[in-house]
Design an enzyme around this catalytic site. Structure first.
Site, PDB file in Angstrom:
ATOM      1  N   CYS A 138       0.840  -1.207   0.000  1.00  0.00           N
ATOM      2  CA  CYS A 138       0.000   0.000   0.000  1.00  0.00           C
ATOM      3  C   CYS A 138       0.879   1.263   0.000  1.00  0.00           C
ATOM      4  O   CYS A 138       1.861   1.346   0.735  1.00  0.00           O
ATOM      5  CB  CYS A 138      -0.898  -0.011   1.235  1.00  0.00           C
ATOM      6  SG  CYS A 138      -2.001   1.421   1.276  1.00  0.00           S
TER       7      CYS A 138
ATOM      8  N   CYS B 122       0.294   4.936   6.956  1.00  0.00           N
ATOM      9  CA  CYS B 122      -0.304   4.742   8.292  1.00  0.00           C
ATOM     10  C   CYS B 122       0.739   4.079   9.206  1.00  0.00           C
ATOM     11  O   CYS B 122       1.200   2.967   8.908  1.00  0.00           O
ATOM     12  CB  CYS B 122      -1.559   3.895   8.185  1.00  0.00           C
ATOM     13  SG  CYS B 122      -2.679   4.493   6.892  1.00  0.00           S
TER      14      CYS B 122
ATOM     15  N   CYS C 177       0.674   0.341  10.339  1.00  0.00           N
ATOM     16  CA  CYS C 177       0.236  -0.698   9.403  1.00  0.00           C
ATOM     17  C   CYS C 177       1.391  -1.440   8.732  1.00  0.00           C
ATOM     18  O   CYS C 177       2.203  -0.832   8.016  1.00  0.00           O
ATOM     19  CB  CYS C 177      -0.659  -0.073   8.336  1.00  0.00           C
ATOM     20  SG  CYS C 177      -1.287  -1.325   7.199  1.00  0.00           S
TER      21      CYS C 177
ATOM     22  N   CYS D  32     -16.280  -9.628   5.774  1.00  0.00           N
ATOM     23  CA  CYS D  32     -15.648  -8.359   5.395  1.00  0.00           C
ATOM     24  C   CYS D  32     -14.425  -8.630   4.523  1.00  0.00           C
ATOM     25  O   CYS D  32     -13.630  -9.514   4.833  1.00  0.00           O
ATOM     26  CB  CYS D  32     -15.189  -7.605   6.643  1.00  0.00           C
ATOM     27  SG  CYS D  32     -16.451  -7.483   7.904  1.00  0.00           S
TER      28      CYS D  32
ATOM     29  N   CYS E 237     -19.345  -6.720   3.728  1.00  0.00           N
ATOM     30  CA  CYS E 237     -18.663  -5.488   4.118  1.00  0.00           C
ATOM     31  C   CYS E 237     -17.347  -5.434   3.342  1.00  0.00           C
ATOM     32  O   CYS E 237     -16.781  -6.480   3.027  1.00  0.00           O
ATOM     33  CB  CYS E 237     -18.380  -5.496   5.623  1.00  0.00           C
ATOM     34  SG  CYS E 237     -17.475  -4.033   6.199  1.00  0.00           S
TER      35      CYS E 237
ATOM     36  N   CYS F 150     -19.278   1.253   8.771  1.00  0.00           N
ATOM     37  CA  CYS F 150     -18.450   0.665   9.822  1.00  0.00           C
ATOM     38  C   CYS F 150     -17.274   1.607   9.995  1.00  0.00           C
ATOM     39  O   CYS F 150     -16.510   1.818   9.044  1.00  0.00           O
ATOM     40  CB  CYS F 150     -17.983  -0.725   9.391  1.00  0.00           C
ATOM     41  SG  CYS F 150     -16.774  -1.461  10.505  1.00  0.00           S
TER      42      CYS F 150
ATOM     43  N   ARG G 231     -17.382  -3.039  18.334  1.00  0.00           N
ATOM     44  CA  ARG G 231     -16.669  -4.288  18.020  1.00  0.00           C
ATOM     45  C   ARG G 231     -15.264  -4.319  18.591  1.00  0.00           C
ATOM     46  O   ARG G 231     -14.465  -3.428  18.349  1.00  0.00           O
ATOM     47  CB  ARG G 231     -16.593  -4.488  16.501  1.00  0.00           C
ATOM     48  CG  ARG G 231     -15.868  -5.790  16.129  1.00  0.00           C
ATOM     49  CD  ARG G 231     -15.821  -6.023  14.642  1.00  0.00           C
ATOM     50  NE  ARG G 231     -17.144  -6.004  14.085  1.00  0.00           N
ATOM     51  CZ  ARG G 231     -17.460  -5.449  12.915  1.00  0.00           C
ATOM     52  NH1 ARG G 231     -16.528  -4.899  12.188  1.00  0.00           N
ATOM     53  NH2 ARG G 231     -18.686  -5.486  12.474  1.00  0.00           N
TER      54      ARG G 231
HETATM   55  S1  SF4 Z   1      -4.109   1.067   6.951  1.00  0.00           S
HETATM   56 FE1  SF4 Z   1      -2.471   0.029   5.793  1.00  0.00          FE
HETATM   57  S2  SF4 Z   1      -3.510  -0.798   4.014  1.00  0.00           S
HETATM   58 FE2  SF4 Z   1      -4.878   0.763   4.867  1.00  0.00          FE
HETATM   59  S3  SF4 Z   1      -4.393   2.674   3.827  1.00  0.00           S
HETATM   60 FE3  SF4 Z   1      -3.108   2.627   5.671  1.00  0.00          FE
HETATM   61  S4  SF4 Z   1      -1.162   1.672   4.997  1.00  0.00           S
HETATM   62 FE4  SF4 Z   1      -2.710   1.215   3.435  1.00  0.00          FE
END
Ligand code: SF4
Length: 322
Positions: free
Chosen positions: A60, A64, A67, A104, A135, A195, A267
């Site tokens: 990705c 974040c 992540c 999901c 979902c 959600c 949740r």
């Molecule tokens: S949480 Fe992870 S998968 Fe989702 S947008 Fe952020 S970096 Fe990408």
């Protein structure tokens, strides 16, 4: 202020300070208030079961900080292509056989491209035909994309606010809070259920946790599902090594979410693998009434189905009737 049928005022004007004042209550008082509200809206002891499958893992472009699927961090997650329809449907059948009510599908994208959305729409149609609630969490959506997913039969769209508006910039720089709210608006406008929750234990302050709950409760319609995640620290991500959140503080967060959003499913999501059964029992007492089941949550471990069945039996919990 208007009250609902249970006599509770459904507010959309909670402030972070008001939520923080809930956190300050004596623990038993806070949990009692949350449980009283919970019982006015839900059958006590019923827990909604969802299964989450990563249909496209890793790689990705977003940053974040929690992540392991971000391509910017050196983690053990290997990038994989979007799964085949048949493989997704096999997983959905297995989830249904194991008692899941909602399936999901998560993809590690900033936003889906149109040809990718075609394939996800086929998955949604297939999962829906199995008799499961559907979902998806695919990143940001335009109004057109949201309408297409709705047309394919998508019941819920997940898009989290993650944290308070004030702390947000410490966690993500590649999209802003406003963009998240815009996607949520597009999902609502398309007629899907929302959600939307966040993550705690990322080094935020109590006021930030309260700010997250206030932001969720200030949406024009409360999210039908509110996942509260406890950070799972993954080696290689910027948040690895963050000081662990106190267990009771996590339970307080669940209680605050229940009080501020009386009719939402709250949740227990990521982080359950590291929670004792006693802590999870306190979360149920504080108003949590939904869990993710299955051995993995996207890329991080989750209690297995047998462990959850045993926990639910010991605590006298039963799957929520649909
Ligand atoms: S949480 Fe992870 S998968 Fe989702 S947008 Fe952020 S970096 Fe990408």
């Amino acid at each position: 202020m208007p009250k609902d049928a249970a006599g509770d005022t459904i507010r959309h004007d909670w402030t972070a300070d008001e939520i923080a004042a809930l956190y300050e209550l004596p623990f038993a008082e806070l949990v009692f208030r949350a449980q009283a509200i919970h019982r006015r809206h839900f059958a006590p002891g019923e827990v909604q079961l969802s299964t989450l499958l990563s249909i496209k893992t890793g790689g990705c472009p977003e940053d974040c900080a929690y992540c392991p699927q971000s391509a910017r961090y050196d983690t053990d997650v290997k990038a994989e292509k979007l799964m085949d329809l048949a493989a997704v449907l096999n997983e959905a059948r297995a989830a249904k056989a194991a008692g899941a009510q909602r399936f999901c599908m998560g993809a590690a994208w900033r936003e889906p491209k149109d040809h990718e959305l075609d394939r996800v729409c086929a998955m949604v149609e297939g999962v829906k035909a199995l008799g499961l609630e559907t979902c998806a969490t695919l990143g940001m959506l335009t109004a057109d994309q949201a309408a297409r997913l709705k047309g394919a039969g998508l019941d819920y769209y997940n898009h989290n606010l993650d944290t308070s508006p004030e702390f947000y910039g410490e966690i993500i720089t590649t999209r802003d809070y406003r963009e998240r709210l815009d996607t949520l608006g597009n999902v609502r406008a398309a007629g899907m259920k929302v959600c939307c929750g966040g993550i705690v234990g990322m080094g935020e302050s109590r006021l930030d946790r309260a700010g997250l709950i206030a932001a969720l409760a200030s949406l024009p319609v409360h999210p039908e599902s509110v996942p509260i995640n406890l950070l799972v620290q993954v080696e290689g991500t910027p948040l690895a090594g963050t000081e662990k959140l106190d267990d009771i503080e996590f339970v307080r967060t669940i209680a605050a979410a229940r009080i501020a959003m009386p009719k939402s499913m709250v949740r227990l999501s990521a982080g359950r693998e590291e929670m004792s059964e006693a802590m999870q029992a306190l979360c149920f007492l504080a108003g949590a009434n939904s869990i993710f089941c299955g051995p993995r949550l996207l890329t991080t471990p989750n209690p297995g189905r047998d462990a959850d069945r045993e926990m639910m039996a010991r605590l006298g919990l039963s799957p929520m009737a649909r």
